[in-house]
Design a protein around this motif. Structure first.
Motif, PDB file in Angstrom:
ATOM      1  N   ASP A  39       0.854  -1.187   0.000  1.00 36.12           N
ATOM      2  CA  ASP A  39       0.000   0.000   0.000  1.00 36.12           C
ATOM      3  C   ASP A  39       0.895   1.244   0.000  1.00 36.12           C
ATOM      4  N   ARG A  40       0.855   1.960  -1.113  1.00 39.32           N
ATOM      5  CA  ARG A  40       1.734   3.134  -1.238  1.00 39.32           C
ATOM      6  C   ARG A  40       1.368   4.241  -0.255  1.00 39.32           C
ATOM      7  N   GLN A  41       0.130   4.209   0.259  1.00 36.99           N
ATOM      8  CA  GLN A  41      -0.261   5.236   1.243  1.00 36.99           C
ATOM      9  C   GLN A  41       0.270   4.871   2.636  1.00 36.99           C
ATOM     10  N   ALA A  42       0.582   3.587   2.829  1.00 34.31           N
ATOM     11  CA  ALA A  42       1.063   3.158   4.157  1.00 34.31           C
ATOM     12  C   ALA A  42       2.546   3.473   4.290  1.00 34.31           C
ATOM     13  N   LYS A  43       2.968   3.667   5.525  1.00 36.41           N
ATOM     14  CA  LYS A  43       4.386   3.986   5.760  1.00 36.41           C
ATOM     15  C   LYS A  43       5.263   2.749   5.588  1.00 36.41           C
ATOM     16  N   ILE A  44       6.551   3.005   5.299  1.00 31.80           N
ATOM     17  CA  ILE A  44       7.514   1.903   5.224  1.00 31.80           C
ATOM     18  C   ILE A  44       7.899   1.464   6.630  1.00 31.80           C
ATOM     19  N   LEU A  45       7.979   2.452   7.513  1.00 32.63           N
ATOM     20  CA  LEU A  45       8.379   2.128   8.883  1.00 32.63           C
ATOM     21  C   LEU A  45       7.815   3.150   9.846  1.00 32.63           C
ATOM     22  N   GLU A  46       7.753   2.722  11.081  1.00 30.68           N
ATOM     23  CA  GLU A  46       7.334   3.578  12.194  1.00 30.68           C
ATOM     24  C   GLU A  46       8.588   3.718  13.036  1.00 30.68           C
ATOM     25  N   PHE A  47       9.410   4.711  12.726  1.00 30.47           N
ATOM     26  CA  PHE A  47      10.723   4.753  13.383  1.00 30.47           C
ATOM     27  C   PHE A  47      10.622   5.136  14.852  1.00 30.47           C
ATOM     28  N   LYS A  48      11.370   4.418  15.674  1.00 30.14           N
ATOM     29  CA  LYS A  48      11.529   4.808  17.079  1.00 30.14           C
ATOM     30  C   LYS A  48      12.972   4.535  17.466  1.00 30.14           C
ATOM     31  N   HIS A  49      13.520   5.368  18.317  1.00 26.78           N
ATOM     32  CA  HIS A  49      14.859   5.112  18.833  1.00 26.78           C
ATOM     33  C   HIS A  49      14.816   3.860  19.720  1.00 26.78           C
ATOM     34  N   PRO A  50      15.945   3.154  19.849  1.00 24.77           N
ATOM     35  CA  PRO A  50      15.930   1.866  20.550  1.00 24.77           C
ATOM     36  C   PRO A  50      15.258   1.907  21.932  1.00 24.77           C
ATOM     37  N   ALA A  51      15.554   2.932  22.733  1.00 22.16           N
ATOM     38  CA  ALA A  51      14.983   2.959  24.093  1.00 22.16           C
ATOM     39  C   ALA A  51      13.460   3.106  24.025  1.00 22.16           C
ATOM     40  N   ASP A  52      12.974   3.936  23.082  1.00 20.20           N
ATOM     41  CA  ASP A  52      11.520   4.098  22.936  1.00 20.20           C
ATOM     42  C   ASP A  52      10.897   2.836  22.362  1.00 20.20           C
ATOM     43  N   MET A  53      11.600   2.214  21.431  1.00 19.85           N
ATOM     44  CA  MET A  53      11.088   0.977  20.822  1.00 19.85           C
ATOM     45  C   MET A  53      10.922  -0.087  21.898  1.00 19.85           C
ATOM     46  N   ARG A  54      11.916  -0.140  22.759  1.00 22.62           N
ATOM     47  CA  ARG A  54      11.903  -1.135  23.839  1.00 22.62           C
ATOM     48  C   ARG A  54      10.652  -0.985  24.693  1.00 22.62           C
ATOM     49  N   LYS A  55      10.242   0.286  24.882  1.00 21.58           N
ATOM     50  CA  LYS A  55       9.052   0.543  25.722  1.00 21.58           C
ATOM     51  C   LYS A  55       7.758   0.088  25.049  1.00 21.58           C
ATOM     52  N   GLN A  56       7.766   0.051  23.716  1.00 17.62           N
ATOM     53  CA  GLN A  56       6.557  -0.361  23.000  1.00 17.62           C
ATOM     54  C   GLN A  56       6.357  -1.870  23.030  1.00 17.62           C
ATOM     55  N   LEU A  57       7.437  -2.580  23.342  1.00 14.02           N
ATOM     56  CA  LEU A  57       7.409  -4.026  23.162  1.00 14.02           C
ATOM     57  C   LEU A  57       7.455  -4.752  24.492  1.00 14.02           C
ATOM     58  N   GLU A  58       6.757  -5.863  24.542  1.00 19.73           N
ATOM     59  CA  GLU A  58       6.795  -6.728  25.725  1.00 19.73           C
ATOM     60  C   GLU A  58       7.772  -7.852  25.370  1.00 19.73           C
ATOM     61  N   LEU A  59       9.072  -7.604  25.621  1.00 17.12           N
ATOM     62  CA  LEU A  59      10.074  -8.568  25.165  1.00 17.12           C
ATOM     63  C   LEU A  59      10.471  -9.572  26.250  1.00 17.12           C
ATOM     64  N   LEU A  79       5.377  -7.188  13.761  1.00 13.03           N
ATOM     65  CA  LEU A  79       5.327  -6.723  12.371  1.00 13.03           C
ATOM     66  C   LEU A  79       4.954  -5.245  12.284  1.00 13.03           C
ATOM     67  N   LYS A  80       4.244  -4.762  13.291  1.00 12.42           N
ATOM     68  CA  LYS A  80       3.884  -3.331  13.294  1.00 12.42           C
ATOM     69  C   LYS A  80       5.135  -2.467  13.173  1.00 12.42           C
ATOM     70  N   TYR A  81       6.188  -2.859  13.882  1.00  8.47           N
ATOM     71  CA  TYR A  81       7.395  -2.023  13.903  1.00  8.47           C
ATOM     72  C   TYR A  81       8.489  -2.515  12.957  1.00  8.47           C
ATOM     73  N   GLN A  82       8.176  -3.518  12.140  1.00  9.41           N
ATOM     74  CA  GLN A  82       9.181  -4.000  11.205  1.00  9.41           C
ATOM     75  C   GLN A  82       9.206  -3.099   9.954  1.00  9.41           C
TER      76      GLN A  82
END
Ligand code: HLD
Length: 496
Positions: A39-59, A79-82
């Protein structure tokens, strides 16, 4: 619904319907990702810096296992953040795109979950390897020979190095370093992939004995320099033995002149390897194969990565040898628990002892299935189309010389250029302006990633400061994506 892993197969023998329900939910998530990727309207990525990314994820790994529904949610957020590498506006890597037939092959491969070391446990896949690799050798121009699929182009190059040394110094295998009296030397251009130098580091030559041969203004090895450097080392009593020619360099996409290099290798009795990890796909194209790859059939070995230009899913990397029997002779350790000689079937089909690894991933099925779908003609069409798009991009860049500065006419799908922001458009092009352009390049790349709308790689090269290297190796790209790319760079970067 508190269904756990123990409620599906194999722990619950009656768990077939729960198993199906779980897997179909995962497939739905994959389908959603595939839809968004295209989907060309969809983004390629939802960029977050590593520390912020870590907070989004239950790892965290729990002491008590979570429910299957939680696993489905885990898959979804993963896949949301891939980064969507198959998005038509992802131009960042040599391997771009998402070939869905090849992907179906990868799904099957994962389900079959086998190791490729023996015919015993992978009969169909082993036969597929034979057929596909033989076809690839024919396309290169080898008659007979042998090949192997390796984990990446770097390891493929290492296999070539090992076979070359074994061919010339067969005692090395048992007697080691001291069996070679003298300093081995290898040659490669100053534009080669870094893995070639790595062979010298890991195989006991030392990187000082991987000689970098100067290249011309388009990034191609200069054969007269190669000969000069061979003679120079010979005069010091060293033993030149291996030359790597690159067919499609990583940054500029340059092709070393294979015929003159083959002449030199013949003259001095050196092993000739062609690293066509990137450019190998062009072997399919009657229009573009020559002169770029003319003479490749004279090589002793060739690396060729289907996961790059051919769009096969990661990873799929092959290395081919003109001489049959070298791989097994060089690498065989005859592990008795795996490679028994008194098996039910012809043990030549056990490929495991040809390699320095033990376990080998099944990288063939996704390529075989893709080749069945496209036919050989389909790959030729894909190559011609990718070349056409690259030329389209070059024309568009040249048509807007105030905004984009083309660094050179590319030989393949690498388009190298600087983006010029408004304030630098009236400056005459000079080393000083290049320096300024080099400074804004990573800033613009950062803006692309924050916006999530575009990804193009950049790097410095030799004395050139940072510049963009655009790669067109995805079947999803069209002219409108290239128009978008150029306009989007300008939108994001004009004020820099
Ligand atoms: O070594 C490289 C391998 C790949 C790839 O397999 O996509 C370098 C690059 O990509 C690259 O994009 O520079």
């Amino acid at each position: 619904m508190f269904v756990l892993f123990s409620d599906i197969l194999p722990l619950d023998e009656n768990g077939l319907s729960a198993t199906r329900e779980f897997l179909l939910k995962v497939v739905e998530i994959l389908m959603e990702y595939i839809k968004e990727t295209h989907d060309r309207q969809a983004k390629i990525l939802e960029f977050k810096h590593p520390a912020d990314m870590r907070k989004q994820l239950e790892l965290d790994l729990p002491d008590t296992g979570v429910t299957l529904q939680q696993l489905v949610d885990d898959c979804s957020i993963t896949l949301k953040y891939q980064v969507r590498t198959g998005h038509p506006r992802f131009f960042n890597q040599l391997s771009c795109g998402l070939d869905l037939v090849s992907m179906a092959g990868e799904w099957l491969t994962a389900t079959a979950n086998t190791n490729m070391f023996t015919y015993e446990i992978a009969p169909v896949f082993i036969l597929m390897e034979h057929v596909v690799l033989q076809r690839m050798r024919e396309i290169i121009g080898f008659t007979g020979g042998d090949s192997i699929l390796a984990p990446g182009g770097s390891i493929s190059n290492l296999y070539a190095f090992l076979a070359a040394r074994h061919k010339m110094f067969p005692d090395y295998k048992s007697r080691g370093l001291h069996s070679i009296r003298g300093q081995l030397v290898m040659y490669t251009s100053d534009q080669c992939h870094y893995s070639v130098k790595s062979c010298a580091a890991v195989c006991g030559l030392g990187t000082d004995n991987c000689v970098e041969v100067p290249s011309d203004e388009r990034g191609r090895m200069i054969p007269s320099e190669l000969e000069r450097l061979i003679l120079e080392r010979k005069s010091r009593g060293h033993i030149p033995f291996f030359v790597n020619a690159t067919a499609g360099t990583t940054v500029l996409g340059a092709f070393d002149p294979l015929e003159p290099i083959a002449d030199i290798c013949q003259k001095y009795k050196l092993w000739m390897h062609v690293d066509a990890a990137w450019g190998g796909g062009l072997l399919f194209s009657r229009k573009h194969r020559h002169p770029r790859l003319t003479g490749i059939e004279r090589a002793d070995s060739v690396t060729w990565n289907p996961h790059k230009l051919m769009g096969t899913l990661l990873q799929c990397s092959t290395v081919h040898f003109k001489e049959d029997g070298l791989l097994i002779s060089c690498n065989q350790m005859s592990a008795e628990y795996l490679f028994m000689q008194d098996k039910l079937y012809d043990v030549q089909y056990d490929t495991g002892d040809k390699v320095i690894q033990c376990g080998r991933h099944n990288d063939i099925f996704k390529l075989w299935l893709q080749w069945r779908a496209k036919g050989t003609e389909g790959f030729e069409k894909l190559m011609d189309r990718l070349m056409e798009l690259s030329q389209y991009m070059v024309r568009k860049i040249k048509a807007q010389p105030d905004k984009y500065y083309l660094i050179l006419e590319p030989e393949m799908m690498n388009v190298s250029f600087w983006y010029v922001p408004t304030r630098m458009r009236s400056m005459a092009h000079s080393r000083e302006r290049e320096k300024l352009l080099g400074q804004i390049t990573p800033v613009l790349k950062g803006r692309m990633m924050q916006a999530g709308t575009l990804m193009v790689g950049y790097q410095p090269l030799d004395d050139r400061p940072n510049f963009f290297r655009n790669i067109i190796s995805s079947a999803a790209v069209t002219e409108k994506d290239i128009d978008f790319l150029l306009a989007e760079m300008d939108r994001l970067g004009h004020d820099l």
